[in-house]
Design a protein around this motif. Structure first.
Motif, PDB file in Angstrom:
ATOM      1  N   ALA A   1     -38.102 -18.253 112.661  1.00  0.00           N
ATOM      2  CA  ALA A   1     -37.007 -18.609 111.744  1.00  0.00           C
ATOM      3  C   ALA A   1     -36.505 -20.030 112.008  1.00  0.00           C
ATOM      4  CB  ALA A   1     -35.874 -17.594 111.864  1.00  0.00           C
ATOM      5  N   LEU A   2     -37.388 -20.986 111.792  1.00  0.00           N
ATOM      6  CA  LEU A   2     -37.038 -22.389 112.004  1.00  0.00           C
ATOM      7  C   LEU A   2     -36.418 -22.984 110.745  1.00  0.00           C
ATOM      8  CD1 LEU A   2     -40.144 -23.749 113.967  1.00  0.00           C
ATOM      9  CD2 LEU A   2     -38.001 -22.807 114.859  1.00  0.00           C
ATOM     10  N   ALA A   3     -35.602 -24.019 110.965  1.00  0.00           N
ATOM     11  CA  ALA A   3     -34.928 -24.713 109.871  1.00  0.00           C
ATOM     12  C   ALA A   3     -35.316 -26.184 109.885  1.00  0.00           C
ATOM     13  CB  ALA A   3     -33.409 -24.567 110.001  1.00  0.00           C
ATOM     14  N   CYS A   4     -35.408 -26.761 108.729  1.00  0.00           N
ATOM     15  CA  CYS A   4     -35.712 -28.187 108.616  1.00  0.00           C
ATOM     16  C   CYS A   4     -34.605 -29.001 109.285  1.00  0.00           C
ATOM     17  CB  CYS A   4     -35.833 -28.575 107.146  1.00  0.00           C
ATOM     18  SG  CYS A   4     -36.132 -30.345 106.885  1.00  0.00           S
ATOM     19  N   PRO A   5     -34.946 -29.907 110.198  1.00  0.00           N
ATOM     20  CA  PRO A   5     -33.903 -30.691 110.872  1.00  0.00           C
ATOM     21  C   PRO A   5     -33.259 -31.739 109.967  1.00  0.00           C
ATOM     22  CG  PRO A   5     -36.080 -31.452 111.527  1.00  0.00           C
ATOM     23  CD  PRO A   5     -36.293 -30.228 110.688  1.00  0.00           C
ATOM     24  N   LEU A   6     -33.819 -31.938 108.773  1.00  0.00           N
ATOM     25  CA  LEU A   6     -33.272 -32.933 107.850  1.00  0.00           C
ATOM     26  C   LEU A   6     -32.284 -32.333 106.854  1.00  0.00           C
ATOM     27  CD1 LEU A   6     -36.530 -34.967 107.162  1.00  0.00           C
ATOM     28  CD2 LEU A   6     -34.646 -35.554 108.701  1.00  0.00           C
ATOM     29  N   ASP A   7     -32.558 -31.097 106.387  1.00  0.00           N
ATOM     30  CA  ASP A   7     -31.652 -30.517 105.389  1.00  0.00           C
ATOM     31  C   ASP A   7     -31.290 -29.053 105.655  1.00  0.00           C
ATOM     32  OD1 ASP A   7     -33.948 -29.118 104.657  1.00  0.00           O
ATOM     33  OD2 ASP A   7     -34.345 -30.365 102.893  1.00  0.00           O
ATOM     34  N   GLY A   8     -31.807 -28.473 106.725  1.00  0.00           N
ATOM     35  CA  GLY A   8     -31.425 -27.111 107.101  1.00  0.00           C
ATOM     36  C   GLY A   8     -32.125 -26.007 106.337  1.00  0.00           C
ATOM     37  N   LEU A   9     -33.018 -26.348 105.421  1.00  0.00           N
ATOM     38  CA  LEU A   9     -33.722 -25.319 104.660  1.00  0.00           C
ATOM     39  C   LEU A   9     -34.752 -24.612 105.539  1.00  0.00           C
ATOM     40  CD1 LEU A   9     -34.343 -27.145 101.252  1.00  0.00           C
ATOM     41  CD2 LEU A   9     -32.664 -25.353 101.751  1.00  0.00           C
ATOM     42  N   PRO A  10     -35.123 -23.384 105.184  1.00  0.00           N
ATOM     43  CA  PRO A  10     -36.124 -22.670 105.974  1.00  0.00           C
ATOM     44  C   PRO A  10     -37.451 -23.429 106.025  1.00  0.00           C
ATOM     45  CG  PRO A  10     -35.000 -21.161 104.475  1.00  0.00           C
ATOM     46  CD  PRO A  10     -34.576 -22.543 104.094  1.00  0.00           C
ATOM     47  N   LEU A  11     -38.074 -23.416 107.199  1.00  0.00           N
ATOM     48  CA  LEU A  11     -39.403 -23.983 107.355  1.00  0.00           C
ATOM     49  C   LEU A  11     -40.446 -22.880 107.283  1.00  0.00           C
ATOM     50  CD1 LEU A  11     -38.963 -26.570 110.268  1.00  0.00           C
ATOM     51  CD2 LEU A  11     -39.301 -27.069 107.836  1.00  0.00           C
ATOM     52  N   HIS A  12     -41.584 -23.194 106.668  1.00  0.00           N
ATOM     53  CA  HIS A  12     -42.692 -22.249 106.560  1.00  0.00           C
ATOM     54  C   HIS A  12     -43.948 -22.912 107.101  1.00  0.00           C
ATOM     55  CE1 HIS A  12     -40.168 -19.671 104.044  1.00  0.00           C
ATOM     56  NE2 HIS A  12     -39.810 -20.774 103.388  1.00  0.00           N
ATOM     57  N   SER A  13     -44.726 -22.151 107.856  1.00  0.00           N
ATOM     58  CA  SER A  13     -45.926 -22.684 108.483  1.00  0.00           C
ATOM     59  C   SER A  13     -47.163 -22.339 107.663  1.00  0.00           C
ATOM     60  CB  SER A  13     -46.084 -22.117 109.891  1.00  0.00           C
ATOM     61  OG  SER A  13     -47.338 -22.446 110.428  1.00  0.00           O
ATOM     62  N   ASN A  14     -48.055 -23.343 107.517  1.00  0.00           N
ATOM     63  CA  ASN A  14     -49.349 -23.086 106.884  1.00  0.00           C
ATOM     64  C   ASN A  14     -50.480 -23.152 107.907  1.00  0.00           C
ATOM     65  OD1 ASN A  14     -49.751 -25.779 107.459  1.00  0.00           O
ATOM     66  ND2 ASN A  14     -49.698 -26.472 105.322  1.00  0.00           N
ATOM     67  N   GLY A  15     -50.108 -23.145 109.186  1.00  0.00           N
ATOM     68  CA  GLY A  15     -51.106 -23.193 110.250  1.00  0.00           C
ATOM     69  C   GLY A  15     -51.253 -24.552 110.882  1.00  0.00           C
ATOM     70  N   SER A  16     -51.080 -25.621 110.110  1.00  0.00           N
ATOM     71  CA  SER A  16     -51.210 -26.970 110.651  1.00  0.00           C
ATOM     72  C   SER A  16     -49.912 -27.767 110.569  1.00  0.00           C
ATOM     73  CB  SER A  16     -52.308 -27.740 109.920  1.00  0.00           C
ATOM     74  OG  SER A  16     -51.978 -27.884 108.543  1.00  0.00           O
TER      75      SER A  16
END
Length: 282
Positions: A8-23
């Motif tokens: 459950a990571l958040a973008c450090p620039l705008d706080g939106l949820p981060l999603h991983s695509n593997g890379s």
């Protein structure tokens, strides 16, 4: 035992949820953060850096890794593990952040202590890229990120436990990312911690502050555990590693550092406080 990376990571620039695509990790705004080949992600925007290479240096990280791997602070890790896992059901599933994880020793120790039926999602964060790189090389199971306690790249209310080991607590951020009822476990040096080394490297010791730690807003305080034990360092290299991994390396003057460098053995007192705070339900 199930050890997984905390997601459950958040973008450090705008706080939106981060999603991983593997890379890479990316958010809906289009911000993207590559996952390094070693398995960690850099989530510390350049505008939030106070220096070009913040946090512990490569040499400090290597010294800490050698000292901790030798087991000198294992009783501290055992006390933290017990506090994290206390009163959890046999089939519990919890998430834990080590805020200021260094080279990952305490998270590795926690992972080794988890029960067979328990699940633990782990996140290690440090402002030093050298520390996070070392952690990622040693254990691929947690999620490792370069980031700041002042602006945790974590979605609000998603963590069950936060560790702050001899670090820089940012209570408002810790309260934000913890679930209601989640716990912050904070380890700090007591008045006699490494006293024998400090007496050698400093002309005189400052009187210890005895003020009681204040309970931060949004938390209630649970009982504090005092942990004391002795260390026997029998080689100059062990003493040098201990000094290098502490702030005393830079606080001591040249004479004090020279006196420490001349030592070949040292008996030390370890004196730490493990304080637990519980996040309010409101």
């Amino acid at each position: 035992m199930s050890i997984t990376p905390f997601q459950a990571l958040a973008c450090p620039l705008d706080g939106l949820p981060l999603h991983s695509n593997g890379s890479a990790w990316s958010c809906a705004s289009g911000h993207s953060f590559d996952i390094a080949s070693q398995g960690y992600t850099h989530l510390l925007p350049v505008q939030n850096k106070r220096s070009r290479d913040p946090g512990d240096s490569k040499e400090m990280v290597a010294a800490r890794r050698r000292f901790l791997t030798a087991g000198f602070y294992q009783p501290i890790a055992a006390a933290v593990n017990q506090a994290v896992l206390a009163n959890l059901p046999a089939h519990a599933s919890i998430s834990c952040l080590d805020a200021g994880c260094g080279e990952g020793y305490y998270l590795r120790q926690l992972a080794a202590a988890v029960g067979d039926e328990q699940a633990l999602a782990l996140l290690g964060l440090d402002i030093s890229k050298w520390a996070v790189l070392s952690a990622a090389k040693q254990d691929k199971r947690p999620n490792w990120v370069v980031g700041s306690n002042a602006n945790l790249p974590v979605l609000s209310g998603t963590l069950d436990r936060v560790l702050c080991m001899f670090g820089f607590p940012m209570y408002a951020e810790f309260a934000r990312v913890l679930k209601p009822g989640g716990q912050l476990l904070q380890v700090d040096a007591g008045p006699d911690h490494l006293r024998e080394l400090r007496e050698i490297i400093y002309p005189s010791l400052k009187p210890e502050r005895t003020a009681e730690m204040q309970t931060p807003e949004g938390f209630s305080r649970l009982p504090t555990e005092a942990l004391r034990f002795s260390l026997e360092l029998t080689r100059a290299e062990q003493i040098a590693d201990l000094l290098t991994m502490t702030p005393h390396l830079y606080r001591a003057n040249a004479e004090g550092r020279a006196q420490a460098a001349a030592l070949t053995a040292l008996s030390l007192s370890v004196d730490v406080r493990l304080t637990c705070f519980e996040r309010g339900l409101g």
